[in-house]
Design an enzyme around this catalytic site. Structure first.
Site, short mmCIF file in Angstrom:
data_model
loop_
_atom_site.label_atom_id
_atom_site.label_comp_id
_atom_site.label_asym_id
_atom_site.label_seq_id
_atom_site.Cartn_x
_atom_site.Cartn_y
_atom_site.Cartn_z
CG ASP A 136 -1.80 -1.20 1.33
OD1 ASP A 136 -1.99 -1.87 0.30
OD2 ASP A 136 -2.30 -1.48 2.44
CG HIS A 180 -6.24 -0.19 3.98
ND1 HIS A 180 -6.00 0.72 4.98
CD2 HIS A 180 -7.23 -0.98 4.43
CE1 HIS A 180 -6.81 0.48 5.99
NE2 HIS A 180 -7.57 -0.55 5.69
O1 F6P Z 1 -2.30 -4.01 3.41
C1 F6P Z 1 -2.11 -4.82 2.32
C2 F6P Z 1 -3.44 -5.25 1.73
O2 F6P Z 1 -3.19 -6.06 0.61
C3 F6P Z 1 -4.39 -4.11 1.38
O3 F6P Z 1 -4.07 -3.51 0.15
C4 F6P Z 1 -5.72 -4.82 1.39
O4 F6P Z 1 -6.76 -3.92 1.70
C5 F6P Z 1 -5.55 -5.82 2.48
O5 F6P Z 1 -4.17 -6.02 2.67
C6 F6P Z 1 -6.20 -7.17 2.21
O6 F6P Z 1 -6.15 -7.93 3.35
P1 F6P Z 1 -6.27 -9.51 3.40
O7 F6P Z 1 -5.04 -10.11 2.79
O8 F6P Z 1 -6.36 -9.82 4.86
O9 F6P Z 1 -7.48 -9.88 2.63
#
Ligand code: F6P
Length: 366
Positions: A136, A180
């Site tokens: 991010d 995010h």
């Molecule tokens: O923070 C990294 C990220 O890939 C964000 O871009 C995204 O919103 C989130 O993690 C997704 O989370 P998870 O892997 O828990 O679904």
């Protein structure tokens, strides 16, 4: 000089470059008479005392590997899920395990949420050094985080590939990109991939303006459009109503929030539906999802992770604790963890990337 002992963990979402960073810290630390253990699965491994020794055999052959050899989780020591008990404050276990291993320092590799958790442990008396990782690119205090460059390359390649199919079918393709609540990834990949519209959380959009931009292209004979859209993008009305619908969790840890839109109707699906209604042009959605975090790191991320990791080892020997190893202007600098925790680096509205995008005719839907 007595030998030093250091613990290391990777927390929050994984990203390319974590293993390169583990290797950088481990190899440099070992050469400086410092032994490193790696806690498994983020802060959970620390409170449960599960670790492996990061000796030279474990550190070999991992520079180019994606993910993290240590595993990761989004668990927080102060609110650890414990089945029927709900959540339990496990910080005393983290402190006890740190002390029982006679650690001089704990190195935490992570993003926004990790920095908050690291600060909580610092406040319990642990010596902490952190390193900024996340696709991010929203960690405050550093020019860039490792993982970002690789993810941007993946998203750019996806936009490149979507061009030919969008053009062949004369379609609008909305490509949803992670990040995010920060627009770095979408902005970078959107510009590099030549997206016609870029929608980021920092610039709330008006769906009518997006439709206008698409129709404008259509009237000019360009019978397709690519919209690069951040998962956290919001309309002007949503921005006014606040960010609740965009899935901020109650602790506002950017390491663990999952946009609610993914479960009901994603922001990109909703936009594509509205665009089809407004433009009468066939629209499709591609959500890049976790592809953006998968696979090995780019050369730039390998370099960055190695530079940050080896500098981290130097900070350990110098007992420079309570800091994040940041990169600024190509040089590593220590930034106090209590300045980083709780802040988020979003795209400034006067960022040169935004200016360049506007000058090549990209719409931000504003
Ligand atoms: O923070 C990294 C990220 O890939 C964000 O871009 C995204 O919103 C989130 O993690 C997704 O989370 P998870 O892997 O828990 O679904």
């Amino acid at each position: 000089m007595a030998q030093r002992f250091v613990g290391l963990l990777t927390a929050g979402g994984d990203c390319p470059g974590l293993n390169a960073a583990i290797r950088g810290v481990g190899k440099a630390a070992n050469s400086l008479d410092t032994q490193v253990i790696g806690y498994l699965d983020g802060f959970r491994g620390l409170v449960e005392n599960r670790f492996i020794r990061l000796d030279s055999s474990r550190l070999s052959g991992i520079l180019t590997l994606g993910g993290t050899i240590l595993g990761t989780s989004r668990d927080k020591p102060h609110r650890m899920p414990a089945g029927e008990l709900g959540t339990v404050d496990m910080r005393p276990f983290a402190v006890a395990n740190y002390e029982n291993q006679h650690l001089d320092c704990l190195v935490c590799l992570g993003g926004g949420g990790t920095h908050k958790n690291a600060l909580r442990l610092m406040n319990e008396g642990l010596n902490i050094i952190t390193m900024p990782k996340t696709i991010d690119n929203d960690v405050w205090g550093t020019d860039v985080s490792f993982g970002f460059d690789t993810a941007m390359a993946i998203a750019t390649e996806a936009i490149d590939r979507l061009h030919s199919t969008a053009e062949s079918h004369h379609r609008v393709i909305v490509v949803e990109i992670m990040g995010h609540n920060a627009g770095w990834l979408t902005l970078g990949a959107g510009i590099a991939g030549g997206a016609d519209v870029i929608l980021i959380p920092e610039i709330p959009y008006d769906v009518e303006k997006v439709a206008e931009a698409v129709l404008h292209r259509s009237y000019a004979g360009k019978r397709f459009s690519i919209v690069a859209m951040s998962e956290g993008a919001m309309t002007t009305e949503e921005a006014l109503r606040g960010t609740l619908e965009h899935g901020k969790d109650d602790d506002d840890d950017s390491d663990d929030a999952i946009p609610v839109g993914h479960v009901i109707e994603s922001v990109s699906m909703r936009l594509a539906r509205r665009l089809e209604e407004l433009t009468r042009l066939e629209s499709r959605v591609t959500s890049l999802g976790h592809l953006q975090r998968g696979g090995g790191p780019s050369p730039t991320d390998r370099l960055l992770a190695t530079q940050l990791g080896t500098t981290c080892a130097r900070y350990i020997v110098e007992e420079r604790y309570g800091v994040m190893v940041a990169i600024r202007g190509g040089h590593c600098v220590p930034v106090p963890v209590d300045q980083v925790a709780g802040k988020r680096k979003v795209v400034p509205l006067d960022h040169p990337w935004i200016e360049s995008a506007r000058l090549v005719g990209t719409s931000f839907g504003d």
